[in-house]
Design a protein around this motif. Structure first.
Motif, PDB file in Angstrom:
ATOM      1  N   GLU A 257      -8.275   5.249   8.728  1.00 28.64           N
ATOM      2  CA  GLU A 257      -8.643   4.275   7.505  1.00 28.64           C
ATOM      3  C   GLU A 257      -7.477   3.752   6.826  1.00 28.64           C
ATOM      4  O   GLU A 257      -7.678   2.941   6.054  1.00 28.64           O
ATOM      5  CB  GLU A 257      -9.054   5.587   6.590  1.00 28.64           C
ATOM      6  CG  GLU A 257     -10.741   5.984   6.931  1.00 28.64           C
ATOM      7  CD  GLU A 257     -11.214   7.469   6.652  1.00 28.64           C
ATOM      8  OE1 GLU A 257     -12.010   7.760   7.311  1.00 28.64           O
ATOM      9  OE2 GLU A 257     -10.531   7.843   5.720  1.00 28.64           O
ATOM     10  N   LYS A 258      -6.266   4.235   6.949  1.00 28.26           N
ATOM     11  CA  LYS A 258      -4.937   3.996   6.187  1.00 28.26           C
ATOM     12  C   LYS A 258      -4.772   2.377   6.794  1.00 28.26           C
ATOM     13  O   LYS A 258      -4.457   1.510   6.156  1.00 28.26           O
ATOM     14  CB  LYS A 258      -3.952   4.582   6.652  1.00 28.26           C
ATOM     15  CG  LYS A 258      -2.914   4.703   5.472  1.00 28.26           C
ATOM     16  CD  LYS A 258      -1.970   5.757   5.759  1.00 28.26           C
ATOM     17  CE  LYS A 258      -2.580   7.238   5.489  1.00 28.26           C
ATOM     18  NZ  LYS A 258      -1.753   8.415   5.642  1.00 28.26           N
ATOM     19  N   LEU A 259      -4.845   2.411   8.372  1.00 28.66           N
ATOM     20  CA  LEU A 259      -4.632   1.057   8.872  1.00 28.66           C
ATOM     21  C   LEU A 259      -5.686   0.055   8.405  1.00 28.66           C
ATOM     22  O   LEU A 259      -5.601  -1.156   8.198  1.00 28.66           O
ATOM     23  CB  LEU A 259      -4.556   1.292  10.508  1.00 28.66           C
ATOM     24  CG  LEU A 259      -3.506   1.956  11.261  1.00 28.66           C
ATOM     25  CD1 LEU A 259      -3.863   2.360  12.605  1.00 28.66           C
ATOM     26  CD2 LEU A 259      -2.270   1.589  10.926  1.00 28.66           C
ATOM     27  N   TYR A 260      -6.783   0.490   8.470  1.00 25.48           N
ATOM     28  CA  TYR A 260      -8.129  -0.365   8.087  1.00 25.48           C
ATOM     29  C   TYR A 260      -8.021  -0.753   6.756  1.00 25.48           C
ATOM     30  O   TYR A 260      -8.193  -2.050   6.591  1.00 25.48           O
ATOM     31  CB  TYR A 260      -9.189   0.572   8.560  1.00 25.48           C
ATOM     32  CG  TYR A 260     -10.563  -0.346   7.893  1.00 25.48           C
ATOM     33  CD1 TYR A 260     -10.964  -1.517   8.486  1.00 25.48           C
ATOM     34  CD2 TYR A 260     -11.368   0.399   7.036  1.00 25.48           C
ATOM     35  CE1 TYR A 260     -12.238  -2.198   8.410  1.00 25.48           C
ATOM     36  CE2 TYR A 260     -12.776  -0.568   6.787  1.00 25.48           C
ATOM     37  CZ  TYR A 260     -12.883  -1.657   7.029  1.00 25.48           C
ATOM     38  OH  TYR A 260     -14.153  -2.279   6.996  1.00 25.48           O
ATOM     39  N   SER A 261      -7.581  -0.132   5.771  1.00 23.49           N
ATOM     40  CA  SER A 261      -7.457  -0.486   4.484  1.00 23.49           C
ATOM     41  C   SER A 261      -6.241  -1.354   4.044  1.00 23.49           C
ATOM     42  O   SER A 261      -6.446  -1.927   2.942  1.00 23.49           O
ATOM     43  CB  SER A 261      -7.668   0.668   3.601  1.00 23.49           C
ATOM     44  OG  SER A 261      -6.542   1.614   3.844  1.00 23.49           O
ATOM     45  N   SER A 262      -5.501  -1.173   5.043  1.00 23.51           N
ATOM     46  CA  SER A 262      -4.268  -1.944   4.718  1.00 23.51           C
ATOM     47  C   SER A 262      -4.344  -3.477   5.578  1.00 23.51           C
ATOM     48  O   SER A 262      -3.401  -3.954   5.537  1.00 23.51           O
ATOM     49  CB  SER A 262      -3.001  -1.475   5.208  1.00 23.51           C
ATOM     50  OG  SER A 262      -2.789  -0.133   4.732  1.00 23.51           O
ATOM     51  N   PHE A 263      -5.688  -3.626   5.937  1.00 20.28           N
ATOM     52  CA  PHE A 263      -5.861  -5.089   6.863  1.00 20.28           C
ATOM     53  C   PHE A 263      -5.250  -6.154   5.971  1.00 20.28           C
ATOM     54  O   PHE A 263      -5.638  -6.379   4.584  1.00 20.28           O
ATOM     55  CB  PHE A 263      -7.374  -5.297   7.271  1.00 20.28           C
ATOM     56  CG  PHE A 263      -7.523  -6.516   7.986  1.00 20.28           C
ATOM     57  CD1 PHE A 263      -7.145  -6.932   9.325  1.00 20.28           C
ATOM     58  CD2 PHE A 263      -7.871  -7.778   7.430  1.00 20.28           C
ATOM     59  CE1 PHE A 263      -7.298  -7.874   9.891  1.00 20.28           C
ATOM     60  CE2 PHE A 263      -8.040  -8.675   7.840  1.00 20.28           C
ATOM     61  CZ  PHE A 263      -7.818  -9.076   9.332  1.00 20.28           C
ATOM     62  N   ASN A 264      -4.334  -7.067   6.496  1.00 18.55           N
ATOM     63  CA  ASN A 264      -3.844  -8.087   5.830  1.00 18.55           C
ATOM     64  C   ASN A 264      -4.102  -9.456   6.518  1.00 18.55           C
ATOM     65  O   ASN A 264      -3.551  -9.619   7.697  1.00 18.55           O
ATOM     66  CB  ASN A 264      -2.102  -7.859   5.853  1.00 18.55           C
ATOM     67  CG  ASN A 264      -1.467  -9.327   5.229  1.00 18.55           C
ATOM     68  OD1 ASN A 264      -2.200 -10.266   4.548  1.00 18.55           O
ATOM     69  ND2 ASN A 264      -0.103  -9.232   5.209  1.00 18.55           N
ATOM     70  N   PRO A 265      -5.317 -10.215   6.256  1.00 23.71           N
ATOM     71  CA  PRO A 265      -5.438 -11.414   6.884  1.00 23.71           C
ATOM     72  C   PRO A 265      -4.436 -12.262   7.048  1.00 23.71           C
ATOM     73  O   PRO A 265      -4.442 -13.132   8.353  1.00 23.71           O
ATOM     74  CB  PRO A 265      -6.509 -12.112   6.126  1.00 23.71           C
ATOM     75  CG  PRO A 265      -6.361 -11.215   4.521  1.00 23.71           C
ATOM     76  CD  PRO A 265      -5.807 -10.155   4.915  1.00 23.71           C
TER      77      PRO A 265
END
Ligand code: SF4
Length: 334
Positions: A257-265
């Protein structure tokens, strides 16, 4: 739990799962689409060679599950096929990794043959394999061919490092860095580049890279007189032994979830899979070393290095899965 997250590699599988989310995490390809992005190759200028899973350490964060018990090691015939590929590919960088690549008996042949084929040759080292007392010839070879050393140095804390990587590893690593400095590695004007790679010791994302580099530079210099060129601060990839540890400590969902919510396009344009091809110990091609660990072949097709006549074509498909969120978290992973 390990299988709860999925790959979105082949269009076939993708169709089956494309409307689902897993553990609250959207498929990586869906997240890209939502941002109007596609992940395809650019020009491929780096050939990464994974010499095998054999390693003298059993680090907790290892995405490959490498260790002393692993038998997979690139043989001489495959090494020669990789050398032929390097000749035809006109790569700018050849990046040698493992396991501990120093433990492969063919590493000397590989370096001797490829150093004139690409302007930049890199060796990823855990330093303890390089400084095990029996590899002076290899250290001299690296220096002679100006091979860039990219060394794991996870933490400035001895206890943390030893608990992540094994007993006495911190001190062995410090001794290795001093030795490399004495040979000129990491010293300005020597032409011998020494870079460090640090990574978190738990289920969290790395702190700011510039600040970490500054702190490592100050502490290493003050305590041990050690210098280096650059420090890269990478997140741990939820694969292999690190994924197993996340499962055992009940941290996998939280970490994903941490990785997913930190997604940087903005990180997508510079992802290493756009410009790198990775070849495994048995000669098969992957879009990166993480896909190699996950067994996702390059673009979803099982191709042997002996079948390739040059780098993969620009615009060709890149295989992705949930671990790709590691590369797009925050400032990215290149
Ligand atoms: S893991 Fe990272 S480098 Fe590998 S394919 Fe996914 S985004 Fe690209």
């Amino acid at each position: 739990m390990l299988n709860e997250y999925v790959s979105d590699i082949s269009s076939e599988d993708s169709k089956k799962v494309s409307s689902k989310e897993h553990g609250g995490i959207a498929l990586f390809s869906q997240t890209l689409s939502r941002h109007g992005l596609q992940l395809n190759r650019n020009n491929t200028h780096t050939l990464q060679v994974n010499l095998g899973m054999l390693c003298n350490q059993t680090c907790r964060h290892c995405h490959l599950d490498a260790g002393p018990g692993r038998k997979e090691n690139m043989d001489a015939e495959t090494t020669r096929e990789v050398i032929s590929y390097a000749q035809s590919g006109k790569f700018e960088t050849i990046d040698i990794t493992g396991g501990a690549p120093e433990l492969n008996p063919n590493i000397g042949m590989l370096i001797e043959e490829v150093f004139s084929l690409a302007p930049r040759i890199m060796l990823r080292s855990n330093l303890s394999a390089l400084n095990d007392g029996g590899r002076e010839y290899l250290i001299e070879l690296l220096k002679a061919h100006r091979v860039v050393i990219v060394a794991s140095f996870p933490s400035l804390n001895e206890t943390q490092t030893d608990s992540q990587r094994g007993s006495r590893i911190f001190q062995i690593t410090i001794d290795a860095l001093k030795k490399l400095n004495a040979m000129g590695y990491g010293r300005e004007g020597s032409g011998l580049e020494l870079n460090l790679v640090s990574n978190p010791t738990g289920a969290f994302l790395p702190p700011n890279q510039a600040q970490t580099e500054k702190r490592f530079r100050q502490v290493l210099k003050r305590k041990w007189g050690i210098v280096f060129n650059n420090l890269f601060n990478f997140a741990n990839v939820p694969l292999g032994r690190f994924r197993q540890w996340l499962v055992e400590t009940n941290n996998l969902d939280k970490y994903m979830e941490k990785l997913y919510s930190s997604f940087n396009p903005c990180s997508v344009d510079g992802l290493m899979c756009r410009s790198l091809v990775s070849v495994s110990w048995d000669g098969y091609l992957y879009d990166c070393d993480f896909n190699l660990a996950r067994d996702l072949f390059m673009g979803g097709h099982k191709i042997h290095v002996s079948e390739m006549s040059g780098p993969p074509q620009p615009h060709s498909h890149i295989a992705t899965a949930d671990h790709c969120y590691t590369c797009t978290a925050g400032s990215g992973f290149t």
